[in-house]
Design a protein around this motif. Structure first.
Motif, short mmCIF file in Angstrom:
data_model
loop_
_atom_site.label_atom_id
_atom_site.label_comp_id
_atom_site.label_asym_id
_atom_site.label_seq_id
_atom_site.Cartn_x
_atom_site.Cartn_y
_atom_site.Cartn_z
N GLU A 1 0.84 -1.21 0.00
CA GLU A 1 0.00 0.00 0.00
C GLU A 1 0.87 1.26 0.00
O GLU A 1 0.61 2.21 -0.73
CB GLU A 1 -0.94 0.01 1.21
N LEU A 2 1.93 1.25 0.82
CA LEU A 2 2.84 2.39 0.89
C LEU A 2 3.49 2.64 -0.47
O LEU A 2 3.55 3.78 -0.94
CB LEU A 2 3.91 2.15 1.96
N GLN A 3 3.95 1.59 -1.10
CA GLN A 3 4.57 1.69 -2.43
C GLN A 3 3.58 2.29 -3.43
O GLN A 3 3.92 3.20 -4.19
CB GLN A 3 4.99 0.28 -2.89
N ASP A 4 2.34 1.80 -3.42
CA ASP A 4 1.30 2.30 -4.33
C ASP A 4 1.01 3.77 -4.07
O ASP A 4 0.89 4.56 -5.01
CB ASP A 4 0.02 1.47 -4.17
N LEU A 5 0.90 4.15 -2.81
CA LEU A 5 0.62 5.55 -2.47
C LEU A 5 1.74 6.47 -2.94
O LEU A 5 1.48 7.53 -3.52
CB LEU A 5 0.42 5.71 -0.96
N LYS A 6 2.98 6.06 -2.70
CA LYS A 6 4.12 6.91 -3.05
C LYS A 6 4.35 7.01 -4.55
O LYS A 6 4.67 8.08 -5.06
CB LYS A 6 5.39 6.39 -2.37
N VAL B 1 2.20 5.60 -7.32
CA VAL B 1 1.05 5.77 -8.21
C VAL B 1 0.15 6.93 -7.78
O VAL B 1 -0.11 7.85 -8.55
CB VAL B 1 0.23 4.46 -8.29
N LYS B 2 -0.32 6.87 -6.55
CA LYS B 2 -1.33 7.85 -6.10
C LYS B 2 -0.79 9.28 -6.05
O LYS B 2 -1.50 10.22 -6.41
CB LYS B 2 -1.88 7.47 -4.73
N LYS C 1 1.46 10.62 -8.00
CA LYS C 1 1.51 11.12 -9.37
C LYS C 1 0.12 11.46 -9.88
O LYS C 1 -0.07 12.47 -10.54
CB LYS C 1 2.16 10.09 -10.30
N GLU C 2 -0.85 10.58 -9.58
CA GLU C 2 -2.22 10.81 -10.04
C GLU C 2 -2.76 12.12 -9.48
O GLU C 2 -3.35 12.92 -10.21
CB GLU C 2 -3.13 9.66 -9.60
N VAL C 3 -2.57 12.34 -8.18
CA VAL C 3 -3.12 13.56 -7.56
C VAL C 3 -2.36 14.80 -8.01
O VAL C 3 -2.96 15.86 -8.19
CB VAL C 3 -3.19 13.43 -6.01
N ALA C 4 -1.07 14.67 -8.25
CA ALA C 4 -0.29 15.81 -8.77
C ALA C 4 -0.82 16.20 -10.15
O ALA C 4 -0.93 17.39 -10.47
CB ALA C 4 1.19 15.46 -8.84
N GLN C 5 -1.16 15.22 -10.96
CA GLN C 5 -1.72 15.49 -12.29
C GLN C 5 -3.08 16.18 -12.17
O GLN C 5 -3.37 17.12 -12.90
CB GLN C 5 -1.85 14.17 -13.08
N ILE D 1 -3.70 11.33 1.19
CA ILE D 1 -2.64 10.41 0.77
C ILE D 1 -1.40 10.61 1.65
O ILE D 1 -0.81 9.65 2.15
CB ILE D 1 -2.30 10.60 -0.72
N GLU D 2 -1.01 11.86 1.85
CA GLU D 2 0.18 12.14 2.67
C GLU D 2 -0.03 11.69 4.12
O GLU D 2 0.89 11.17 4.75
CB GLU D 2 0.55 13.62 2.59
N ALA D 3 -1.24 11.87 4.64
CA ALA D 3 -1.54 11.43 6.01
C ALA D 3 -1.45 9.92 6.12
O ALA D 3 -0.90 9.39 7.09
CB ALA D 3 -2.93 11.92 6.44
N ARG D 4 -1.96 9.20 5.12
CA ARG D 4 -1.92 7.73 5.14
C ARG D 4 -0.47 7.25 5.01
O ARG D 4 -0.07 6.30 5.68
CB ARG D 4 -2.80 7.16 4.02
N ILE D 5 0.32 7.90 4.16
CA ILE D 5 1.74 7.54 4.02
C ILE D 5 2.44 7.69 5.37
O ILE D 5 3.16 6.79 5.81
CB ILE D 5 2.44 8.40 2.94
N GLU D 6 2.19 8.80 6.02
CA GLU D 6 2.79 9.05 7.34
C GLU D 6 2.35 8.00 8.36
O GLU D 6 3.16 7.48 9.12
CB GLU D 6 2.38 10.45 7.81
#
Length: 159
Positions: free
Chosen positions: A18-23, A25-26, A28-32, A59-64
């Protein structure tokens, strides 16, 4: 000091994925999404921009949160779990002494608990009461509705 997060190997893998996917994929998607929303002009009344920024914050909160869990993780090696008594990482079958219903659970750390998937926490009333007991024991569990008695029918590896 932060409390240790007890995880099975499966739980560790799930969080790492999940961490890998958030960092990768997600983010990049949200930045776009933010870039596209900015290109629309006025940001003061731009719902897409606000939604994308909210998503980015989530996303950043979940990564943290995941990084904190992993930093304090203690992995239970399920192949080394002692099957003589109930402990984290084993699958158990118990019998409700009052109603005759059988339940099968995997005992996991609180981070992985999901009662809908049959994973109960070592910190839950049932999990806490069962730890250390052996096959054949009658275990009393204190709940909001009173004391429930379970008989331990089986202890086995979860994998």
């Amino acid at each position: 000091m932060d409390k240790k997060n007890i995880l099975t190997y499966e739980g560790l893998q799930k969080l790492e994925n999940e961490l890998q996917d958030l960092k990768i994929v997600k983010r990049k998607e949200v930045a776009q999404k933010i870039k596209e929303a900015r290109e629309q002009g006025d940001l003061s009344e731009n719902a897409e921009y606000d939604a994308a920024k909210d998503e980015q914050r989530d996303i950043e909160a979940r990564i943290e949160q995941i990084e904190k869990i992993l930093k304090n993780a203690e992995v239970v090696v399920e192949d080394e779990v002692d099957l003589d008594k109930i402990n984290i990482g084993c699958k158990i079958k118990i019998l409700d002494m009052e109603f005759g219903d059988e339940y099968e659970y995997k005992l996991v750390g609180s981070t992985e608990a999901n009662s809908l998937k049959g994973k109960i926490s070592n910190e839950s009333p049932v999990g806490k009461a069962l730890i250390g007991h052996v096959k054949g024991d009658i275990v009393e569990v204190e709940t909001q509705v009173g004391v429930i008695q379970y008989k331990v029918l089986e202890i086995q590896r979860s994998n």
